[in-house]
Scaffold this motif. Sequence first.
Motif, short mmCIF file in Angstrom:
data_model
loop_
_atom_site.label_atom_id
_atom_site.label_comp_id
_atom_site.label_asym_id
_atom_site.label_seq_id
_atom_site.Cartn_x
_atom_site.Cartn_y
_atom_site.Cartn_z
N SER A 1 0.84 -1.20 0.00
CA SER A 1 0.00 0.00 0.00
C SER A 1 0.87 1.25 0.00
CB SER A 1 -0.94 0.00 1.21
OG SER A 1 -0.19 -0.09 2.42
N PRO A 2 1.57 1.51 -1.11
CA PRO A 2 2.43 2.69 -1.17
C PRO A 2 1.62 3.98 -1.09
CG PRO A 2 2.19 1.71 -3.35
CD PRO A 2 1.57 0.75 -2.38
N THR A 3 2.20 5.00 -0.51
CA THR A 3 1.55 6.30 -0.44
C THR A 3 1.61 6.96 -1.81
OG1 THR A 3 3.56 7.54 0.10
CG2 THR A 3 2.35 6.54 1.94
N ILE A 4 0.85 8.03 -1.99
CA ILE A 4 0.88 8.73 -3.27
C ILE A 4 2.27 9.30 -3.54
CG2 ILE A 4 0.12 10.96 -2.31
CD1 ILE A 4 -1.49 11.30 -4.95
N ARG A 5 2.98 9.67 -2.50
CA ARG A 5 4.34 10.20 -2.66
C ARG A 5 5.28 9.10 -3.16
NH1 ARG A 5 7.14 14.71 -1.00
NH2 ARG A 5 9.18 14.47 -0.05
N GLN A 6 5.14 7.90 -2.63
CA GLN A 6 5.96 6.78 -3.09
C GLN A 6 5.61 6.40 -4.53
OE1 GLN A 6 4.88 4.16 0.16
NE2 GLN A 6 6.91 4.35 1.11
N GLY B 1 2.40 10.60 8.63
CA GLY B 1 1.88 11.90 8.99
C GLY B 1 0.57 11.78 9.74
N TRP B 2 0.03 12.91 10.18
CA TRP B 2 -1.22 12.90 10.95
C TRP B 2 -2.35 12.23 10.20
CZ3 TRP B 2 -5.43 14.90 8.70
CH2 TRP B 2 -5.27 15.85 7.69
N TRP B 3 -2.30 12.31 8.85
CA TRP B 3 -3.39 11.78 8.03
C TRP B 3 -3.54 10.26 8.13
CZ3 TRP B 3 0.70 14.76 6.39
CH2 TRP B 3 1.80 14.07 5.86
N GLU B 4 -2.48 9.57 8.56
CA GLU B 4 -2.56 8.11 8.63
C GLU B 4 -3.62 7.63 9.62
OE1 GLU B 4 -1.21 5.90 6.79
OE2 GLU B 4 0.21 7.11 5.65
N ASP C 1 -4.37 10.69 0.44
CA ASP C 1 -3.36 11.10 -0.55
C ASP C 1 -3.32 12.61 -0.68
OD1 ASP C 1 -2.73 8.46 -1.06
OD2 ASP C 1 -4.00 8.31 -2.84
N LEU C 2 -4.50 13.24 -0.71
CA LEU C 2 -4.55 14.69 -0.87
C LEU C 2 -3.88 15.40 0.31
CD1 LEU C 2 -5.48 17.22 -2.32
CD2 LEU C 2 -7.73 16.94 -1.23
N ALA C 3 -4.14 14.93 1.53
CA ALA C 3 -3.52 15.55 2.71
C ALA C 3 -2.01 15.42 2.65
CB ALA C 3 -4.07 14.91 3.98
N GLU C 4 -1.51 14.28 2.19
CA GLU C 4 -0.06 14.09 2.07
C GLU C 4 0.52 15.03 1.02
OE1 GLU C 4 3.22 10.49 1.47
OE2 GLU C 4 1.15 10.20 0.81
N LEU C 5 -0.15 15.17 -0.11
CA LEU C 5 0.31 16.08 -1.16
C LEU C 5 0.35 17.52 -0.64
CD1 LEU C 5 -1.50 14.85 -4.41
CD2 LEU C 5 0.96 14.93 -4.01
N GLU D 1 -9.09 12.81 -8.36
CA GLU D 1 -8.26 12.36 -9.47
C GLU D 1 -7.00 13.20 -9.49
OE1 GLU D 1 -8.40 11.82 -14.36
OE2 GLU D 1 -10.11 12.68 -13.28
N PHE D 2 -5.85 12.55 -9.61
CA PHE D 2 -4.57 13.25 -9.60
C PHE D 2 -3.92 13.15 -10.97
CE2 PHE D 2 -5.27 11.70 -5.24
CZ PHE D 2 -5.28 12.92 -4.56
N LEU D 3 -3.50 14.28 -11.51
CA LEU D 3 -2.87 14.34 -12.82
C LEU D 3 -1.44 14.85 -12.69
CD1 LEU D 3 -5.78 16.15 -14.75
CD2 LEU D 3 -5.49 13.69 -14.38
#
Length: 284
Positions: free
Chosen positions: A6-11, A86-89, A101-105, A245-247
């Motif tokens: 379960s990789p994060t959006i950053r990974q 992060g706190w979002w987890e 994912d959005l909170a991490e971004l 949706e992330f572009l």
Amino acid sequence: MPPTNSPTIRQRRLGTELRKLRDRAGLTATGAASLLGVNQARISMIETGRTPISGERLRSMAHAYDCHDERLIDALAGMTGRRARGWWEEYRDHVPVALIDLAELEHHASAFRVALLIHIPALLQTADHARSLFRAVVPPMRQYEIEHRLTHRMKRQGVLHRADPPLYTAIIHEAALRMDFGGPVVARGQLRHLLDMSELPHVTVRVIPFGTDHFPTSGQSFDYLEGPVPQLDTVQLDSHHGACEFLDADAQLAKYRTVLDRMDSCALGPALTRDFIQHRIQEL
């Protein structure tokens, strides 16, 4: 480092950028594996974000891919290592994964540019305003789901109040200022909060009034989150079913930058926008 399912959006984004570098070098996954002395499966795991890598390994890969953009390499190296919690987890089991994912971004963004038509930006909403929006979701959410969404949104707003806040620019259509979600009392409180936030040195709010004859948008709200280098920018689009949706393709980023620039050109300046919002408060 052990792989993750379960990789994060950053990974995932790091893996995507490494794949782009490999493609530009004209290398197959097999060819890259041969150059780096690993097997093809390892390359695949890295490019899907399932295997964390070290900064040293990333620099070796960039060298093998003949990349000489040091700013990009440094930015990618800053994304390596083990998964940061992060706190979002703590919300991972309570809100859609896209919101995690959005909170991490947002946490890692160096600047934001957002464009909205009928809503106030999430990071500038009051709790009462946000709660009224969540209560109107179709299908209806249970009360505990509303509270999870609300506390998650309020914590997201912390990015604008930390010691090193990103630059934040919101372009809002007049229609959003006239949507009295929650009734007049809630609407007045929201608009006053918007005025207060616009006074912060790192926050800029601009309004596009009715009557503008060259409004450049298809009607969709979006966030443009800037990374440490332009190649790592991300566009986030909202949808009615609650997902994001992330572009990040170069052509997509260029398109949304152009849309934002054109919207910026037809919006009122910050001072006139504050006057406009103040007038709207007096109308309520």
